[in-house]
Design a protein around this motif. Structure first.
Motif, PDB file in Angstrom:
ATOM      1  N   LEU A 142       0.839  -1.201   0.000  1.00 44.46           N
ATOM      2  CA  LEU A 142       0.000   0.000   0.000  1.00 44.46           C
ATOM      3  C   LEU A 142       0.876   1.254   0.000  1.00 44.46           C
ATOM      4  N   THR A 191       0.236   4.888   4.607  1.00 45.13           N
ATOM      5  CA  THR A 191       0.356   5.529   3.292  1.00 45.13           C
ATOM      6  C   THR A 191       0.646   7.022   3.352  1.00 45.13           C
ATOM      7  N   ILE A 229      -6.241   2.947  -3.573  1.00 44.97           N
ATOM      8  CA  ILE A 229      -5.585   2.352  -2.406  1.00 44.97           C
ATOM      9  C   ILE A 229      -6.613   1.948  -1.355  1.00 44.97           C
TER      10      ILE A 229
END
Lengths: 318, 379
Positions: free
Chosen positions: B157, B237, B249
């Motif tokens: 991610l 992230t 995402i």
């Protein structure tokens, strides 16, 4: 039953009792006695002169302003202390001949990292290729203490237990409150800088030497690292010697402090070994609790200091 | 009792930076009227962050990706439009290309004053923005179980989201320098693996009982059980400059959780690996973004990230179909093709230098690109 237990532990202790030899590595900073700033490009003769006297026991570090010494392994603290005093004295005397001062501190109070020159070597270039800007920022010095534990499974076992005390050892050693001329508010800023690198901080808890080895080999096999020397945990099995290498500590300015920290470390290992011979062990806690993972935080601050970074100066601070 | 499928509701939090439209530097002391105006429009959905130059938005919990996208667009648009009225641009990137951290001012809110008092220089350096995705998992035991498994994918991610290659005007050589700055805080990084909710709770209570932290909001792992909502909060992230990337995402994250739930109903689970190994992948994602390779621990070798993405899409298609987000999941292929924000920032910087721009001019162009991309496709 008690007799049998004693016999078992005796058998264990006879065959595998560690030597508990001690060796100390220290990194120092070379400064200009006039400006007190780091000497980014010291006369190479100075290093060569040190090597004439001390041989392999003196080495370069990443930056040219740094110099590293390592004692031989000794079975008594008095002997290792004597050797460390001799090494320090020699480096200081030689540096003086070349018009330089030596300070044992994990950061320089006001030097700027981007003004330093690196000791160009294959090892450094590889490091820079892998970690980029992080490598240049490593204007930090540490103290490493090696303790001889010949049995490899015992080395891994004691590593897992003694990790509990890394915070205590660090708290005794802090020598890096300043960074680039600023009071950082931390007592050990070095670890904050060092922990920006991969494979640092607290080691994983391994059940056995072979489990440790298997994990390292996953990274080596995939080409991510070339040797276990690229694993920079706060404590690790040395990749060169049959020792457990404690690396969490700042370098101590006073030699007596360094010797005290080394003494505590070897006694902790001996205490843990003693527990083992009595069928006991130090209780395990998650790294999350003992702060082993992120020790640059509040665990290292023995006293609160007032907030504020003071006046800022311009410059490329990473 | 049969195993209940979690609601898998989704919410996104994004942090933005406020930039002066003339100098393109951070606005250290923005007009408070700007924030008040945002509040009028968005209510509690907009909040302050640590620094005055930051602003945070959070969507409502949504039950579909399209609803989530709609809400996120509305929030971004409102902040950008309001900022423009006050002569500011908004950029969604995890570091500002050339701002200096020591010039920033901390919000005068008790929580942040305590943080800077506690963390000192470490806190002052946090001129960084993140994106957090919350997914609703109502049963606390299930939340802890899935947390332990989905940790494997934090590197993946992160690799898709990187947007912080610059720090104080320098190319750091990393794609996510934000995580390097952030991970030096205590209680960050990947979480421990806990056997149960009560094991997790017991450990947190040790720190609270000793007076080290007041509550679980002070645990800043890359993924954690939210202290406020019945959600599993993914925090590894960087904030995505393009809104489509953020949604992709979020879609992958929710589908990963759905996939792990599916495994569980089939009496299976994702294999566990040592944190030491998983952290190596997080580092690789930080360093190389979507252009590198990650370890596939099953195969024990480095696999190019573009291949891993194809495998991941294939693995998640059944979940994406069930959740109605096949397009969003497939968008990650586009991220790899076009590059993450970090990769596009570096491209723009180098192109400007090649055209003869000075470093500062090139960095200003990067800010312009960020502002454009942040505001793109919001209609």
């Amino acid at each position: 039953m008690p007799t049998r237990n004693i016999l078992l532990s005796k058998r264990w202790s006879e065959r595998d009792r560690p030597s508990f030899t001690v060796g100390i590595e220290e990194e120092y900073l070379l400064i200009d006695p006039q400006t007190r700033d780091l000497i980014s490009d010291p006369d190479p003769d100075m290093f060569e002169r040190c090597q004439e006297v001390l041989g392999e026991r003196v080495t370069h570090e990443i930056l040219r302003a740094q110099i590293e010494v390592s004692t031989r392994p000794y079975s008594s603290i008095q002997a290792v202390g004597q050797d460390l005093r001799y090494l320090r004295r020699t480096v200081i005397d030689v540096a003086r001949e070349y018009g330089m001062g030596v300070i044992a501190a994990s950061t320089h109070p006001f030097a700027q990292w981007w003004e330093q020159k690196v000791s160009v070597g294959e090892r450094y270039l590889m490091l820079e290729g892998r970690v980029q800007s992080l490598a240049r920022r490593m204007l930090i010095c540490g103290m490493h203490v090696h303790v001889g534990i010949e049995n490899r499974d015992l080395r891994i076992d004691l590593m897992g237990q003694v990790s509990y005390f890394l915070a205590h050892l660090l708290a005794l050693s802090t020598s890096s409150p300043f960074w680039g001329g600023k009071d950082t508010g931390l007592k050990c800023y070095r670890l904050y800088v060092g922990h920006g690198m991969p494979r640092t901080r607290h080691p994983e808890l391994f059940e056995s030497w072979s489990e440790y080895q298997r994990h390292i080999e996953v990274l080596i096999g995939a080409g991510v690292i070339q040797s276990p020397s690229e694993v920079w945990w706060d404590i690790r099995p040395s990749s060169n010697y049959p020792t457990l290498e404690m690396r969490v500590t700042d370098v101590c300015t006073k030699v007596d402090d360094a010797i005290a920290v080394a003494t505590v470390y070897v006694c902790l290992l001996r205490m843990l070994y003693r527990l083992r011979t009595k069928n006991q062990k130090w209780r395990s806690y998650l790294p999350f609790l003992f702060g082993g993972k992120r020790m640059a935080g509040p665990t290292v601050r023995l006293h609160r200091v007032p907030a504020g970074l003071g006046e800022a100066q311009p410059g490329p601070v990473f | 009792m049969t195993l209940q499928r979690p609601s898998f509701t989704m919410g996104i939090e994004e942090e933005y930076m406020l930039v002066d439209s003339q100098t393109r530097n951070l606005v250290t002391d923005p007009d408070p009227a700007m924030f008040d105006k945002c509040r009028e429009l968005l209510g509690e959905r907009v909040t302050h962050e640590l620094l005055r130059s930051q602003i945070e938005i959070s969507t409502k919990p949504c039950s579909s990706l399209s609803e989530l996208g709609h809400d996120l667009r509305r929030l971004r648009r409102a902040v950008i439009d309001t900022a423009r009225e006050y002569g500011m641009l908004v950029i969604a990137s995890s570091t500002h290309p050339f701002a200096q951290w020591w010039e920033q001012q901390v919000v005068s809110d008790e929580r942040y004053q305590v943080l800077t008092g506690d963390m000192q220089a470490v806190a002052h350096r946090l001129v960084t923005n993140g994106m957090h995705v919350h997914v609703g998992i109502e049963d606390p035991e299930m939340r802890i179980d899935l947390m332990g498994q989905v940790t494997y994918f934090m590197a993946h991610l992160l690799a898709l989201s990187t947007s912080s290659p610059f720090w104080g005007g320098k190319d750091t050589g990393l794609k996510s320098y934000r995580l390097n700055v952030f991970h030096t805080l205590p209680r960050t990084g990947l979480p421990e693996v806990f056997e149960s909710w009560s094991a997790y709770q017991r450990h947190v209570d040790v720190l609270i009982g000793a007076g080290i932290i007041e509550d679980a909001t002070k645990i800043w792992w890359d993924i954690r059980p939210s202290a406020r909502y019945p959600t599993l909060e993914m925090r590894v992230t960087d904030v995505c400059t393009k809104l489509e990337d953020a949604l992709a995402i979020a879609a992958v994250y929710v589908c990963l959780l759905s996939m792990l739930f599916r495994l569980r109903t089939d009496n299976q689970k994702w294999r566990s690996y040592a944190t030491f190994l998983l952290e190596e992948n997080v580092w690789r994602a930080q360093r190389y973004g979507s252009t590198g390779s990650l370890m596939d621990f099953g195969q024990r070798r480095l696999v190019p990230f573009s291949e891993l993405v194809e495998e991941m899409i294939e693995m998640l298609i059944p979940d994406a179909e069930e959740m109605g987000c096949v397009d969003e999941v497939q968008h990650v292929r586009q991220i790899v093709m076009d590059g993450t924000s970090a990769e596009r920032q570096l491209g723009s910087f180098r192109r400007a230098l090649n055209r003869g721009a000075t470093e500062q001019e090139a960095l200003v162009q990067v800010v312009d690109m960020l502002a454009d991309n942040t505001a793109a496709n919001l209609a």
